[in-house]
Scaffold this active site. Structure first.
Site, PDB file in Angstrom:
ATOM      1  N   GLU A  46       2.550   2.988   3.032  1.00  0.00           N
ATOM      2  CA  GLU A  46       1.120   3.451   2.996  1.00  0.00           C
ATOM      3  C   GLU A  46       0.480   2.832   4.277  1.00  0.00           C
ATOM      4  O   GLU A  46       1.044   1.941   5.177  1.00  0.00           O
ATOM      5  CB  GLU A  46       0.376   2.620   1.751  1.00  0.00           C
TER       6      GLU A  46
ATOM      7  N   LYS B 112      -1.945   0.676   6.373  1.00  0.00           N
ATOM      8  CA  LYS B 112      -2.299  -0.656   6.281  1.00  0.00           C
ATOM      9  C   LYS B 112      -3.849  -0.765   6.563  1.00  0.00           C
ATOM     10  O   LYS B 112      -4.530  -0.422   7.946  1.00  0.00           O
ATOM     11  CB  LYS B 112      -1.654  -1.493   7.477  1.00  0.00           C
TER      12      LYS B 112
ATOM     13  N   ARG C 245      -9.979 -12.084  -0.966  1.00  0.00           N
ATOM     14  CA  ARG C 245      -8.860 -12.944  -0.950  1.00  0.00           C
ATOM     15  C   ARG C 245      -8.658 -14.191   0.048  1.00  0.00           C
ATOM     16  O   ARG C 245      -7.883 -14.870   0.046  1.00  0.00           O
ATOM     17  CB  ARG C 245      -7.730 -11.815  -0.789  1.00  0.00           C
TER      18      ARG C 245
ATOM     19  N   GLU D 224      -8.783  -3.120  -0.775  1.00  0.00           N
ATOM     20  CA  GLU D 224      -9.456  -3.500   0.414  1.00  0.00           C
ATOM     21  C   GLU D 224     -11.030  -2.854   0.311  1.00  0.00           C
ATOM     22  O   GLU D 224     -11.044  -1.606  -0.051  1.00  0.00           O
ATOM     23  CB  GLU D 224      -8.712  -2.600   1.502  1.00  0.00           C
TER      24      GLU D 224
ATOM     25  N   LYS E  57       6.817  -1.218   1.128  1.00  0.00           N
ATOM     26  CA  LYS E  57       7.300  -2.229   0.087  1.00  0.00           C
ATOM     27  C   LYS E  57       8.516  -1.568  -0.659  1.00  0.00           C
ATOM     28  O   LYS E  57       8.556  -0.377  -0.966  1.00  0.00           O
ATOM     29  CB  LYS E  57       6.022  -1.935  -0.932  1.00  0.00           C
TER      30      LYS E  57
ATOM     31  N   LYS F 194       2.558  -2.779  13.121  1.00  0.00           N
ATOM     32  CA  LYS F 194       1.274  -2.443  13.413  1.00  0.00           C
ATOM     33  C   LYS F 194       1.478  -1.315  14.498  1.00  0.00           C
ATOM     34  O   LYS F 194       2.353  -1.311  15.056  1.00  0.00           O
ATOM     35  CB  LYS F 194       0.913  -3.688  14.512  1.00  0.00           C
TER      36      LYS F 194
END
Length: 239
Positions: free
Chosen positions: A25, A27, A48, A86, A202, A226
């Site tokens: 997915e 980021k 968080r 997020e 994941k 990244k």
């Protein structure tokens, strides 16, 4: 760490030579938040922070339209669940916000993440309510009364409970598919409605996730890659 190294390490720890399935997915580059639902009702929302200590911003998070106050549906509602996701400031709205601030002679925000962070931490939740914030759910933490065998099931459950989940999430049959995914998302990053700075992989199978465990800071069953930094040309007019 390279993708093949990560895949090799996973195979070694779980003692499996075949293809490992991954969920891939984008980021998000926003503010990570954690939402606690008890018997389907939102009871607490926090940033968080460093992953251990967060800031209670329940009233503010409740004003975001894409955060359900109650989980949808009657079946498969856990007794207790922590939803992770997020908070994002959509790029289109962010550009309009900075234009407005600039015209008023006010300081502008450096990036959408800072704008989202400022909005979420407002002392007055009515100010947060006036910001066009968005929330994408991407995972779960503690859960009671709901069995999960695959990461893919989390994605499906989040959608069924009424959360906004990224459309570009993909189940990859092996690491090669995951590498292709990374290239595709990187080439399309400028078309996304929010800021993304990489991809996250994941391990799909929960049994493998449990075997892989976690370090003090990070689960060993996921990894982030990244994107290359954006390049821009600057013209120096005067020295």
């Amino acid at each position: 760490e390279g993708a093949y190294d990560f895949d090799g390490r996973v195979k070694k720890i779980v003692e499996f030579d075949g293809d490992i399935e991954y969920i891939a997915e984008p980021k998000f580059d926003g503010v990570s938040a954690s939402l606690t639902y008890e018997n389907g009702l939102l009871t607490q929302g926090a940033t968080r922070g460093n992953g251990k200590m967060g800031e209670d911003v329940t009233a503010n998070l409740k004003t975001i339209n894409t955060i359900p106050l109650k989980l949808k549906g009657k079946k498969n509602i856990p007794e207790l669940i922590e939803i992770r996701g997020e908070v994002l400031y959509p790029l289109k709205s962010f550009k309009a916000l900075n234009k407005e601030l600039s015209e008023q002679g006010e300081p502008v925000f450096a990036n959408p993440r800072n704008a989202a962070s400022g909005a979420v931490r407002q002392l007055d939740s009515s100010i947060t309510a006036n910001r066009p914030l968005d929330f994408y759910a991407w995972g779960v933490g503690d859960v009671v009364g709901f069995e999960i065998n695959f990461e893919q099931e989390i994605v499906e459950a989040l959608r069924s409970w009424g959360f906004k989940v990224e459309d570009h999430i993909m189940k990859c049959a092996n690491i090669e598919e995951a590498i292709s995914y990374q290239k595709e998302v990187e080439s399309a990053r400028d078309n996304l409605p929010y800021e993304a700075d990489g991809i996250v992989l994941k391990v799909n199978k929960k049994d493998y996730q449990r075997e892989l465990g976690a370090t003090a800071k990070h689960p060993r069953w996921n990894i982030a890659y990244k994107f290359k930094p954006r390049q821009a040309t600057t013209i120096i007019n005067n020295i």
